[in-house]
Design a protein around this motif. Structure first.
Motif, PDB file in Angstrom:
ATOM      1  N   THR A  27      30.391  12.456   9.661  1.00  0.00           N
ATOM      2  CA  THR A  27      31.565  12.237   8.814  1.00  0.00           C
ATOM      3  C   THR A  27      32.191  13.531   8.293  1.00  0.00           C
ATOM      4  OG1 THR A  27      30.133  11.976   6.865  1.00  0.00           O
ATOM      5  CG2 THR A  27      30.752   9.966   8.075  1.00  0.00           C
ATOM      6  N   GLU A  28      31.379  14.567   8.094  1.00  0.00           N
ATOM      7  CA  GLU A  28      31.899  15.800   7.490  1.00  0.00           C
ATOM      8  C   GLU A  28      31.692  17.050   8.334  1.00  0.00           C
ATOM      9  OE1 GLU A  28      31.235  16.114   3.092  1.00  0.00           O
ATOM     10  OE2 GLU A  28      29.833  14.476   3.477  1.00  0.00           O
ATOM     11  N   GLY A  29      30.906  16.916   9.419  1.00  0.00           N
ATOM     12  CA  GLY A  29      30.631  18.082  10.248  1.00  0.00           C
ATOM     13  C   GLY A  29      29.666  19.043   9.575  1.00  0.00           C
ATOM     14  N   VAL A  30      29.516  20.217  10.174  1.00  0.00           N
ATOM     15  CA  VAL A  30      28.607  21.228   9.620  1.00  0.00           C
ATOM     16  C   VAL A  30      29.060  21.644   8.221  1.00  0.00           C
ATOM     17  CG1 VAL A  30      27.701  23.567   9.933  1.00  0.00           C
ATOM     18  CG2 VAL A  30      27.988  22.060  11.916  1.00  0.00           C
ATOM     19  N   ARG A  31      30.368  21.618   8.002  1.00  0.00           N
ATOM     20  CA  ARG A  31      30.891  21.987   6.686  1.00  0.00           C
ATOM     21  C   ARG A  31      30.318  21.096   5.584  1.00  0.00           C
ATOM     22  NH1 ARG A  31      37.376  22.591   5.262  1.00  0.00           N
ATOM     23  NH2 ARG A  31      37.102  23.341   3.125  1.00  0.00           N
ATOM     24  N   GLY A  32      30.081  19.826   5.921  1.00  0.00           N
ATOM     25  CA  GLY A  32      29.514  18.906   4.943  1.00  0.00           C
ATOM     26  C   GLY A  32      28.122  19.302   4.504  1.00  0.00           C
ATOM     27  N   MET A  33      27.370  19.959   5.398  1.00  0.00           N
ATOM     28  CA  MET A  33      26.023  20.405   5.048  1.00  0.00           C
ATOM     29  C   MET A  33      26.065  21.530   4.009  1.00  0.00           C
ATOM     30  SD  MET A  33      23.921  18.512   6.708  1.00  0.00           S
ATOM     31  CE  MET A  33      22.408  19.440   6.534  1.00  0.00           C
ATOM     32  N   TYR A  34      27.227  22.173   3.917  1.00  0.00           N
ATOM     33  CA  TYR A  34      27.362  23.263   2.947  1.00  0.00           C
ATOM     34  C   TYR A  34      28.263  22.881   1.777  1.00  0.00           C
ATOM     35  CZ  TYR A  34      24.677  26.446   5.744  1.00  0.00           C
ATOM     36  OH  TYR A  34      23.630  27.047   6.410  1.00  0.00           O
ATOM     37  N   ARG A  35      28.502  21.575   1.624  1.00  0.00           N
ATOM     38  CA  ARG A  35      29.228  21.153   0.432  1.00  0.00           C
ATOM     39  C   ARG A  35      28.350  21.457  -0.792  1.00  0.00           C
ATOM     40  NH1 ARG A  35      30.170  15.137  -1.471  1.00  0.00           N
ATOM     41  NH2 ARG A  35      31.166  14.759   0.542  1.00  0.00           N
ATOM     42  N   GLY A  36      28.917  22.098  -1.737  1.00  0.00           N
ATOM     43  CA  GLY A  36      28.124  22.491  -2.901  1.00  0.00           C
ATOM     44  C   GLY A  36      27.570  23.895  -2.800  1.00  0.00           C
ATOM     45  N   TYR A  37      27.915  24.636  -1.712  1.00  0.00           N
ATOM     46  CA  TYR A  37      27.403  26.010  -1.602  1.00  0.00           C
ATOM     47  C   TYR A  37      27.895  26.870  -2.774  1.00  0.00           C
ATOM     48  CZ  TYR A  37      26.425  30.695   0.124  1.00  0.00           C
ATOM     49  OH  TYR A  37      25.972  31.990   0.222  1.00  0.00           O
ATOM     50  N   ARG A  38      29.226  26.803  -3.028  1.00  0.00           N
ATOM     51  CA  ARG A  38      29.774  27.614  -4.123  1.00  0.00           C
ATOM     52  C   ARG A  38      29.172  27.228  -5.465  1.00  0.00           C
ATOM     53  NH1 ARG A  38      36.060  26.936  -3.804  1.00  0.00           N
ATOM     54  NH2 ARG A  38      35.378  24.900  -3.027  1.00  0.00           N
ATOM     55  N   SER A  39      29.064  25.907  -5.714  1.00  0.00           N
ATOM     56  CA  SER A  39      28.528  25.471  -7.001  1.00  0.00           C
ATOM     57  C   SER A  39      27.046  25.809  -7.127  1.00  0.00           C
ATOM     58  CB  SER A  39      28.745  23.961  -7.191  1.00  0.00           C
ATOM     59  OG  SER A  39      28.123  23.230  -6.167  1.00  0.00           O
ATOM     60  N   ASP A  66      36.165  11.395  -3.104  1.00  0.00           N
ATOM     61  CA  ASP A  66      36.069  11.702  -4.525  1.00  0.00           C
ATOM     62  C   ASP A  66      36.562  13.127  -4.763  1.00  0.00           C
ATOM     63  OD1 ASP A  66      35.216  12.262  -7.153  1.00  0.00           O
ATOM     64  OD2 ASP A  66      33.577  10.829  -6.983  1.00  0.00           O
ATOM     65  N   SER A  67      37.232  13.365  -5.883  1.00  0.00           N
ATOM     66  CA  SER A  67      37.754  14.701  -6.193  1.00  0.00           C
ATOM     67  C   SER A  67      36.638  15.735  -6.306  1.00  0.00           C
ATOM     68  CB  SER A  67      38.559  14.667  -7.490  1.00  0.00           C
ATOM     69  OG  SER A  67      37.745  14.246  -8.580  1.00  0.00           O
ATOM     70  N   ALA A  68      35.439  15.298  -6.718  1.00  0.00           N
ATOM     71  CA  ALA A  68      34.322  16.237  -6.857  1.00  0.00           C
ATOM     72  C   ALA A  68      33.883  16.810  -5.520  1.00  0.00           C
ATOM     73  CB  ALA A  68      33.141  15.540  -7.531  1.00  0.00           C
ATOM     74  N   ALA A  69      34.166  16.093  -4.425  1.00  0.00           N
ATOM     75  CA  ALA A  69      33.757  16.550  -3.098  1.00  0.00           C
ATOM     76  C   ALA A  69      34.443  17.849  -2.693  1.00  0.00           C
ATOM     77  CB  ALA A  69      34.049  15.472  -2.053  1.00  0.00           C
ATOM     78  N   ALA A  70      35.536  18.197  -3.372  1.00  0.00           N
ATOM     79  CA  ALA A  70      36.232  19.454  -3.068  1.00  0.00           C
ATOM     80  C   ALA A  70      35.384  20.667  -3.425  1.00  0.00           C
ATOM     81  CB  ALA A  70      37.562  19.514  -3.807  1.00  0.00           C
ATOM     82  N   GLY A  71      34.388  20.466  -4.297  1.00  0.00           N
ATOM     83  CA  GLY A  71      33.457  21.543  -4.621  1.00  0.00           C
ATOM     84  C   GLY A  71      33.903  22.486  -5.710  1.00  0.00           C
ATOM     85  N   ASN A  72      34.962  22.127  -6.445  1.00  0.00           N
ATOM     86  CA  ASN A  72      35.447  22.984  -7.533  1.00  0.00           C
ATOM     87  C   ASN A  72      34.693  22.660  -8.815  1.00  0.00           C
ATOM     88  OD1 ASN A  72      37.433  24.203  -5.854  1.00  0.00           O
ATOM     89  ND2 ASN A  72      38.720  22.391  -6.126  1.00  0.00           N
ATOM     90  N   ILE A  73      33.951  23.618  -9.291  1.00  0.00           N
ATOM     91  CA  ILE A  73      32.980  23.344 -10.350  1.00  0.00           C
ATOM     92  C   ILE A  73      33.624  23.094 -11.714  1.00  0.00           C
ATOM     93  CG2 ILE A  73      32.545  25.764 -10.986  1.00  0.00           C
ATOM     94  CD1 ILE A  73      29.540  24.959 -11.085  1.00  0.00           C
ATOM     95  N   LEU A  74      34.708  23.790 -12.054  1.00  0.00           N
ATOM     96  CA  LEU A  74      35.324  23.621 -13.376  1.00  0.00           C
ATOM     97  C   LEU A  74      35.903  22.222 -13.585  1.00  0.00           C
ATOM     98  CD1 LEU A  74      37.004  27.095 -14.025  1.00  0.00           C
ATOM     99  CD2 LEU A  74      34.949  26.135 -15.090  1.00  0.00           C
ATOM    100  N   PRO A  75      36.652  21.656 -12.607  1.00  0.00           N
ATOM    101  CA  PRO A  75      37.131  20.277 -12.797  1.00  0.00           C
ATOM    102  C   PRO A  75      35.992  19.276 -12.955  1.00  0.00           C
ATOM    103  CG  PRO A  75      38.360  21.343 -11.039  1.00  0.00           C
ATOM    104  CD  PRO A  75      37.231  22.256 -11.393  1.00  0.00           C
ATOM    105  N   VAL A  76      34.895  19.508 -12.242  1.00  0.00           N
ATOM    106  CA  VAL A  76      33.747  18.605 -12.361  1.00  0.00           C
ATOM    107  C   VAL A  76      33.142  18.705 -13.752  1.00  0.00           C
ATOM    108  CG1 VAL A  76      31.424  18.081 -11.509  1.00  0.00           C
ATOM    109  CG2 VAL A  76      33.236  18.674  -9.894  1.00  0.00           C
TER     110      VAL A  76
END
Length: 268
Positions: A132-144, A213-223
């Motif tokens: 559903t998300e590819g390899v990029r999905g495995m790194y969702r949350g890397y920045r956070s 979900d908006s949180a899936a974008a990985g932006n920590i401040l909005p979350v």
């Protein structure tokens, strides 16, 4: 030789901590989930996700300590001021976290989704993520994760090094023994865990968010703002008790085991 010693010591320490304290980590993750503790599984299936955690713990910790010790040995000057060496410890910890998260984040994605999914199968969760998300999905949350780990390490490791030096001077020794190092790890880990809990909550919400979900974008401040607006300070510090227990005991085992293994290998 130093590189291999750090690699092996980190691997042993990481595996021991992640496997023995896994149930506490599961409770913490479920408390931080937007579903709520009970819907996320409560105290049932407390070992869901232990497979990827066990597989990833040794290489993740090994890479961290290899980068940490290498950076520290390159920059550290024993005759310099405390401020200089403190900056070196902070730099080494930050470098170690950025590198280690390349391994740690995919493991966290599969592990945490397994911890809050009914009848979870880690391999199926992995396949679903890739599909559903590819390899990029495995790194969702890397920045956070990096944003959480760097402040954590900036507190834990300089404090650990400082406490070890202080204890050794107090005991009239050149360096602390394994138990003293472990106790220093207990206190430094617990303090760092408490302070950085809101960042850990945000990281968990980002990893567990549905793709729409908006949180899936990985932006920590909005979350963080959303967590605050829906639950206030209590929500920002959800899971703080198991997190502090897990990382305090983990710091005792992890850093104590690391120094013990390192001493044994250096003595060979």
């Amino acid at each position: 030789n130093e590189w291999m010693t750090a690699l092996a010591s980190g691997a042993v320490a990481g595996f021991c901590v992640d496997v023995t304290l896994f149930p506490v980590d599961t409770v913490k993750t479920r408390l931080q989930s937007s579903q709520g503790f009970i819907k996320a599984g409560g105290f049932k299936r407390i070992y869901s996700g232990i497979g990827p955690a066990a597989l990833g713990s040794a290489p993740g910790a090994a890479v961290f300590f290899t980068a940490y010790d290498t950076t520290r040995n390159l920059l550290k000057k024993p005759d310099r001021s405390f401020g200089h060496n403190l900056a070196v410890d902070m730099t080494a910890a930050s470098v170690g976290e950025v590198v280690a998260c390349l391994i740690r984040v995919p493991v966290e994605v599969i592990k945490q989704r397994s911890q809050v999914t009914k009848n979870a199968n880690s391999f199926r969760i992995f396949l679903s993520c890739i599909r559903t998300e590819g390899v990029r999905g495995m790194y969702r949350g890397y920045r956070s994760t990096v944003v959480r780990e760097i402040p954590f390490s900036l507190i834990q490791f300089p404090l650990w090094e400082f406490l070890k030096v202080t204890v050794a001077k107090y005991r009239g020794k050149e360096s602390p023994d394994a138990i003293e190092s472990a106790v220093c790890g207990f206190f430094s880990g617990g303090i760092a865990a408490a302070v950085t809990t809101p960042l850990d909550v945000a990281k968990t919400r980002i990893i567990l968010a549905q793709t729409n979900d908006s949180a899936a974008a990985g932006n920590i401040l909005p979350v963080l703002r959303e967590v605050w607006s829906t639950g206030g300070a209590r929500a920002l510090f959800a899971g703080v008790l198991p997190r502090v227990v897990w990382i305090s005991v983990g710091g005792f085992v992890f850093l104590g085991m690391y120094d013990t293994t390192k001493s044994l290998l250096n003595g060979l």
